[in-house]
Design an enzyme around this catalytic site. Structure first.
Site, PDB file in Angstrom:
ATOM      1  N   SER A  63      -3.915  11.923   3.631  1.00 22.92           N
ATOM      2  CA  SER A  63      -2.673  12.397   4.247  1.00 22.92           C
ATOM      3  C   SER A  63      -2.510  13.909   4.141  1.00 22.92           C
ATOM      4  O   SER A  63      -3.126  14.568   3.295  1.00 22.92           O
ATOM      5  CB  SER A  63      -1.475  11.727   3.581  1.00 22.92           C
ATOM      6  OG  SER A  63      -1.666  10.335   3.530  1.00 22.92           O
TER       7      SER A  63
HETATM    8  N1  SAH Z   1      -3.473   7.491  -0.347  1.00 26.76           N
HETATM    9  C1  SAH Z   1      -4.639   7.744   0.446  1.00 26.76           C
HETATM   10  C2  SAH Z   1      -4.335   7.631   1.918  1.00 26.76           C
HETATM   11  C3  SAH Z   1      -5.314   6.727   2.536  1.00 26.76           C
HETATM   12  S1  SAH Z   1      -4.988   6.217   4.196  1.00 26.76           S
HETATM   13  C4  SAH Z   1      -5.297   9.072   0.084  1.00 26.76           C
HETATM   14  O1  SAH Z   1      -4.706   9.848  -0.671  1.00 26.76           O
HETATM   15  O2  SAH Z   1      -6.416   9.336   0.515  1.00 26.76           O
HETATM   16  C5  SAH Z   1      -4.372   4.589   3.941  1.00 26.76           C
HETATM   17  C6  SAH Z   1      -5.276   3.607   3.252  1.00 26.76           C
HETATM   18  O3  SAH Z   1      -4.597   2.350   3.239  1.00 26.76           O
HETATM   19  C7  SAH Z   1      -6.605   3.354   3.968  1.00 26.76           C
HETATM   20  O4  SAH Z   1      -7.655   3.569   3.070  1.00 26.76           O
HETATM   21  C8  SAH Z   1      -6.517   1.875   4.369  1.00 26.76           C
HETATM   22  O5  SAH Z   1      -7.769   1.206   4.318  1.00 26.76           O
HETATM   23  C9  SAH Z   1      -5.555   1.325   3.338  1.00 26.76           C
HETATM   24  N2  SAH Z   1      -4.896   0.078   3.712  1.00 26.76           N
HETATM   25  C10 SAH Z   1      -4.389  -0.300   4.905  1.00 26.76           C
HETATM   26  N3  SAH Z   1      -3.865  -1.543   4.828  1.00 26.76           N
HETATM   27  C11 SAH Z   1      -4.025  -1.950   3.528  1.00 26.76           C
HETATM   28  C12 SAH Z   1      -3.697  -3.130   2.816  1.00 26.76           C
HETATM   29  N4  SAH Z   1      -3.064  -4.179   3.381  1.00 26.76           N
HETATM   30  N5  SAH Z   1      -4.020  -3.209   1.504  1.00 26.76           N
HETATM   31  C13 SAH Z   1      -4.666  -2.181   0.887  1.00 26.76           C
HETATM   32  N6  SAH Z   1      -5.002  -1.024   1.513  1.00 26.76           N
HETATM   33  C14 SAH Z   1      -4.690  -0.920   2.816  1.00 26.76           C
END
Ligand code: SAH
Length: 215
Positions: A63
């Site tokens: 993000s």
């Molecule tokens: N907090 C992260 C942002 C990652 S983007 C960072 O700092 O890099 C969002 C993430 O949520 C992705 O990796 C995606 O695979 C995950 N995601 C989406 N749906 C999900 C679910 N139901 N359970 C776990 N992870 C999920």
């Protein structure tokens, strides 16, 4: 030392965050000391101090620092609290949370992202973050209740399962919306069997998707 920071992109980033409503010194300090370039591929490293989202593996994103900072600030953390993060991704937000809370429980649906983030934080000597490969929309029942929950993927609505795993007076920060262009970051406070919901800002997150993937 100060002169060096002043001329750096990191300095510009921190100024940008301050100008845009980030006043919590512990949040600014965490962003200052954590090297975001560790969480992206070689060809993106020179962009890691810019205030923009960046691509990571599996078509996901790390993000925008301003959004990370706003979410973290809104969680109102302290070093006694246990935090659930849904969506580990690169592990950048997990590392920020680890500096500002007691324990972090982070759940990711892609096994490869979970493994990579877990290895990186281990290399960095982080001991208070626990990883799980699972559908984070279901929370992490065995470790619940949590003082705080942060969801870093967009949900169509506030998931009941997550509200259930929050302590009374606990806070959850979550983007909610119908599609990519209509997402509002919400602050949810649990009050007995009710919730108070406050809209924070417009955001753009990848979707929260049910189930887990072995890749
Ligand atoms: N907090 C992260 C942002 C990652 S983007 C960072 O700092 O890099 C969002 C993430 O949520 C992705 O990796 C995606 O695979 C995950 N995601 C989406 N749906 C999900 C679910 N139901 N359970 C776990 N992870 C999920």
């Amino acid at each position: 030392m100060f002169e060096k920071l002043k001329k750096s992109k990191k300095f510009d980033l921190l100024m940008d965050l301050k100008k845009n409503g980030i006043f919590d010194k512990s949040v600014l300090n965490a962003i200052e000391i954590i090297d975001r370039s560790l969480f992206v591929d070689e060809n993106l490293k020179q962009k890691s101090n810019l205030n923009i989202a960046l691509p990571i593996d599996c078509g996901q994103t790390i993000s925008q620092p301003l959004v990370v900072a706003h979410m973290t600030q809104s969680l109102n953390l302290n070093n006694k609290l246990r935090v659930l993060e849904v969506g580990t991704g690169s592990g950048y937000q997990s590392l920020i949370l680890s500096k500002l809370s007691r324990f972090v429980y982070t759940v990711e649906r892609y096994s490869s992202l979970k493994k990579k983030a877990e290895m990186l934080l281990k290399e960095l000597g982080v001991k208070n973050v626990f990883f799980k490969h699972a559908d984070g929309g279901l929370g992490w029942n065995e470790q619940s209740p949590f003082d705080r929950i942060i969801v870093t993927a967009n949900a169509p609505e506030i998931p009941n399962k997550l509200v259930e795993q929050l302590v009374n007076d606990g806070i959850m920060i979550i983007p909610v919306g119908d599609d990519y262009n209509q997402q509002i970051l919400k602050k949810v406070v649990k009050k007995g069997n009710k919730i108070l919901v406050e809209n924070l800002m417009q955001v753009r997150f990848v979707p929260l998707i049910e189930g887990k993937l072995n890749k």
